[in-house]
Design an enzyme around this catalytic site. Structure first.
Site, PDB file in Angstrom:
ATOM      1  N   GLU A   1      41.247 -31.695 -30.215  1.00 14.61           N
ATOM      2  CA  GLU A   1      41.923 -30.571 -29.551  1.00 14.61           C
ATOM      3  C   GLU A   1      43.340 -30.368 -30.069  1.00 14.61           C
ATOM      4  O   GLU A   1      43.913 -31.251 -30.733  1.00 14.61           O
ATOM      5  CB  GLU A   1      41.939 -30.795 -28.039  1.00 14.61           C
ATOM      6  CG  GLU A   1      42.697 -32.043 -27.616  1.00 14.61           C
ATOM      7  CD  GLU A   1      43.473 -31.862 -26.327  1.00 14.61           C
ATOM      8  OE1 GLU A   1      44.167 -30.842 -26.174  1.00 14.61           O
ATOM      9  OE2 GLU A   1      43.393 -32.777 -25.488  1.00 14.61           O
TER      10      GLU A   1
ATOM     11  N   LYS B   1      48.710 -21.894 -24.446  1.00 14.04           N
ATOM     12  CA  LYS B   1      47.782 -22.994 -24.157  1.00 14.04           C
ATOM     13  C   LYS B   1      46.524 -22.363 -23.573  1.00 14.04           C
ATOM     14  O   LYS B   1      46.603 -21.728 -22.522  1.00 14.04           O
ATOM     15  CB  LYS B   1      48.447 -23.946 -23.156  1.00 14.04           C
ATOM     16  CG  LYS B   1      47.498 -24.914 -22.452  1.00 14.04           C
ATOM     17  CD  LYS B   1      48.223 -25.677 -21.340  1.00 14.04           C
ATOM     18  CE  LYS B   1      47.232 -26.373 -20.416  1.00 14.04           C
ATOM     19  NZ  LYS B   1      47.873 -26.996 -19.244  1.00 14.04           N
TER      20      LYS B   1
ATOM     21  N   VAL C   1      41.088 -29.261 -23.479  1.00 12.32           N
ATOM     22  CA  VAL C   1      39.771 -29.912 -23.510  1.00 12.32           C
ATOM     23  C   VAL C   1      38.675 -28.880 -23.229  1.00 12.32           C
ATOM     24  O   VAL C   1      37.681 -28.803 -23.953  1.00 12.32           O
ATOM     25  CB  VAL C   1      39.709 -31.079 -22.498  1.00 12.32           C
ATOM     26  CG1 VAL C   1      38.281 -31.577 -22.314  1.00 12.32           C
ATOM     27  CG2 VAL C   1      40.613 -32.221 -22.959  1.00 12.32           C
TER      28      VAL C   1
ATOM     29  N   ASP D   1      45.057 -27.232  -7.347  1.00 18.60           N
ATOM     30  CA  ASP D   1      45.117 -27.403  -8.801  1.00 18.60           C
ATOM     31  C   ASP D   1      44.033 -28.358  -9.316  1.00 18.60           C
ATOM     32  O   ASP D   1      44.148 -29.576  -9.196  1.00 18.60           O
ATOM     33  CB  ASP D   1      46.509 -27.916  -9.206  1.00 18.60           C
ATOM     34  CG  ASP D   1      46.746 -27.805 -10.705  1.00 18.60           C
ATOM     35  OD1 ASP D   1      45.779 -27.533 -11.450  1.00 18.60           O
ATOM     36  OD2 ASP D   1      47.905 -27.990 -11.125  1.00 18.60           O
TER      37      ASP D   1
ATOM     38  N   SER E   1      41.734 -28.832 -12.846  1.00 18.87           N
ATOM     39  CA  SER E   1      41.635 -28.385 -14.241  1.00 18.87           C
ATOM     40  C   SER E   1      40.283 -27.760 -14.561  1.00 18.87           C
ATOM     41  O   SER E   1      39.234 -28.249 -14.121  1.00 18.87           O
ATOM     42  CB  SER E   1      41.867 -29.565 -15.177  1.00 18.87           C
ATOM     43  OG  SER E   1      41.660 -29.163 -16.512  1.00 18.87           O
TER      44      SER E   1
ATOM     45  N   ASP F   1      38.948 -28.126 -17.191  1.00 25.49           N
ATOM     46  CA  ASP F   1      38.215 -29.135 -17.970  1.00 25.49           C
ATOM     47  C   ASP F   1      36.982 -29.622 -17.202  1.00 25.49           C
ATOM     48  O   ASP F   1      35.922 -29.851 -17.785  1.00 25.49           O
ATOM     49  CB  ASP F   1      39.103 -30.361 -18.263  1.00 25.49           C
ATOM     50  CG  ASP F   1      40.237 -30.057 -19.230  1.00 25.49           C
ATOM     51  OD1 ASP F   1      40.274 -28.938 -19.780  1.00 25.49           O
ATOM     52  OD2 ASP F   1      41.087 -30.947 -19.422  1.00 25.49           O
TER      53      ASP F   1
ATOM     54  N   LYS G   1      44.766 -39.421 -16.822  1.00 29.39           N
ATOM     55  CA  LYS G   1      46.093 -39.951 -16.531  1.00 29.39           C
ATOM     56  C   LYS G   1      46.347 -40.020 -15.039  1.00 29.39           C
ATOM     57  O   LYS G   1      45.821 -39.215 -14.283  1.00 29.39           O
ATOM     58  CB  LYS G   1      47.132 -39.025 -17.157  1.00 29.39           C
ATOM     59  CG  LYS G   1      47.894 -39.710 -18.240  1.00 29.39           C
ATOM     60  CD  LYS G   1      49.035 -38.883 -18.740  1.00 29.39           C
ATOM     61  CE  LYS G   1      49.319 -39.345 -20.143  1.00 29.39           C
ATOM     62  NZ  LYS G   1      49.716 -38.303 -21.039  1.00 29.39           N
TER      63      LYS G   1
HETATM   64  N1  PSU Z   1      46.150 -35.022 -20.293  1.00 32.60           N
HETATM   65  C1  PSU Z   1      46.914 -35.756 -21.123  1.00 32.60           C
HETATM   66  N2  PSU Z   1      47.445 -35.159 -22.232  1.00 32.60           N
HETATM   67  C2  PSU Z   1      47.194 -33.840 -22.537  1.00 32.60           C
HETATM   68  C3  PSU Z   1      46.363 -33.088 -21.645  1.00 32.60           C
HETATM   69  C4  PSU Z   1      45.857 -33.721 -20.552  1.00 32.60           C
HETATM   70  O1  PSU Z   1      47.135 -36.919 -20.869  1.00 32.60           O
HETATM   71  O2  PSU Z   1      47.707 -33.339 -23.556  1.00 32.60           O
HETATM   72  C5  PSU Z   1      46.045 -31.643 -21.962  1.00 32.60           C
HETATM   73  C6  PSU Z   1      44.592 -31.505 -22.450  1.00 32.60           C
HETATM   74  O3  PSU Z   1      44.552 -30.511 -23.455  1.00 32.60           O
HETATM   75  C7  PSU Z   1      43.878 -31.024 -21.213  1.00 32.60           C
HETATM   76  C8  PSU Z   1      44.928 -30.162 -20.576  1.00 32.60           C
HETATM   77  O4  PSU Z   1      42.692 -30.302 -21.473  1.00 32.60           O
HETATM   78  O5  PSU Z   1      46.129 -30.870 -20.777  1.00 32.60           O
HETATM   79  C9  PSU Z   1      44.654 -29.916 -19.112  1.00 32.60           C
HETATM   80  O6  PSU Z   1      45.499 -28.923 -18.637  1.00 32.60           O
HETATM   81  P1  PSU Z   1      45.295 -28.341 -17.154  1.00 32.60           P
HETATM   82  O7  PSU Z   1      45.580 -29.491 -16.241  1.00 32.60           O
HETATM   83  O8  PSU Z   1      46.298 -27.234 -17.053  1.00 32.60           O
HETATM   84  O9  PSU Z   1      43.889 -27.835 -17.063  1.00 32.60           O
HETATM   85 MN    MN Z   2      45.807 -26.777 -13.446  1.00 38.34          MN
END
Ligand code: PSU
Ligand code: MN
Length: 302
Positions: free
Chosen positions: A25, A86, A106, A138, A140, A142, A159
């Site tokens: 990614e 993003k 992701v 919130d 994701s 993903d 994380k």
């Molecule tokens: N978690 C990490 N490092 C990252 C991401 C997540 O430890 O760089 C990135 C990945 O690309 C993941 C995205 O898909 O953040 C998720 O963002 P959001 O929570 O806005 O969906």
């Molecule tokens: Mn989010």
């Protein structure tokens, strides 16, 4: 292939020769790590895939084209660019139709991988259910993408900026298998332990490949998460946890919302730990890239 999609010559060649390709990614480059560590890490992940005998395809949107495989120059350029969009799966069409430069998360990378016929994808940590999601909502994309896109995602868990328990509950409800890669516990990115046991354990790349092959043969529609413990690091867990709590609290106070939340938390935790978190981050990214390549090769040669 769709008019929007552009395969790198290396990926085209790999396909012709039936060589396995591993997707990588780009959001971790533009929104996850500081420059120039981001470029070095992305290139090191590619090198790890090649050293294992597979072909890397870092995925991003450049000039309105969904690029499956970037050159070193393109990676360095992306890594040094400001204001890159993003995009998760919900942002792909917008970024392409408006000819933007965008990094894929992701979810975005999973969708692109599936489109390009790539089965394995390596990243650091997946997005998930955020701490406090009961109030902020919130969660994701993903997780949603994992529930509907048949790609194997090799990661080091999630994380601890996230609520790992709720993230696992979501995946369980969504029918996404999680394979512990030589571990009985879901890893929490910086640490191999999270306190959450896993039910499905694979011992090596061959076993992981066999599970994902069976998954495909059964025509199960979801992704498969392959959770790899991070390589050993001397990171101070208590300090990391307190930095994470502080960052989550500050993000709420600062009114950070939407796609900005994750990059904001990642940057703040890196700041608060004075970059201590970054070294471990890079090590596990390379490790995951290598493991994904081994599984992709085992799958292709089975
Ligand atoms: N978690 C990490 N490092 C990252 C991401 C997540 O430890 O760089 C990135 C990945 O690309 C993941 C995205 O898909 O953040 C998720 O963002 P959001 O929570 O806005 O969906
Ligand atoms: Mn989010």
């Amino acid at each position: 292939m769709l008019e929007y999609v552009k395969l790198s010559s290396e990926v085209v060649l790999a396909r012709g020769e039936g060589q396995p390709v591993v997707a990588l990614e780009s959001t971790l480059i533009t929104h996850g790590l500081p420059n120039p560590l981001n470029a070095e890490t992305a290139l090191a992940m590619e090198a790890a895939v090649r050293a294992a005998g597979a072909v890397p395809a870092t995925i991003a949107i450049l000039g309105g084209r969904l690029c499956i495989g970037l050159s070193e120059e393109e990676i360095r350029h992306l890594a040094a660019s400001q204001d890159v969009l993003k995009v998760s799966s919900h942002g792909l069409a917008y970024a392409l139709a408006t000819s933007r430069t965008a990094a894929t998360t992701v979810s975005g990378t999973m969708y692109a991988s599936r489109l390009a016929g790539i089965r394995y994808f390596a990243t650091g940590g997946i997005g998930g259910v955020h701490r406090g999601a009961a109030i902020t909502g919130d969660i994701s994309t993903d997780l949603l993408e994992l529930s509907r896109t048949q790609v194997a995602v090799v990661c080091a868990g999630a994380k601890s900026i996230l609520d790992i328990g709720l993230t696992l509950e979501y995946l369980e409800t969504a029918g996404v298998p999680i394979l512990g890669y030589a571990t009985r516990e879901f890893p929490a990115f910086f640490t191999p332990t999270s306190g959450h046991p896993l039910e499905y354990i694979v011992q090596d790349a061959h076993e992981a490949a066999r599970v994902f092959r069976a998954h495909r043969r059964l025509n199960l529609p979801t992704g498969v998460l392959i959770a790899c413990p991070p390589p050993q690091s001397d990171i101070d867990q208590a300090r990391l946890e307190s930095a994470t709590r502080q960052a989550v609290h500050e993000a709420g106070q600062a009114g950070i919302t939407g796609g900005e939340v994750t990059p904001w938390l990642l940057a703040r935790v890196a700041d608060l730990t004075r970059g201590e978190s970054l070294k471990a981050n890079v090590a596990l990214l390379k490790n995951n890239a290598r493991i994904a390549a081994h599984i992709a090769i085992a799958d292709a040669t089975a």
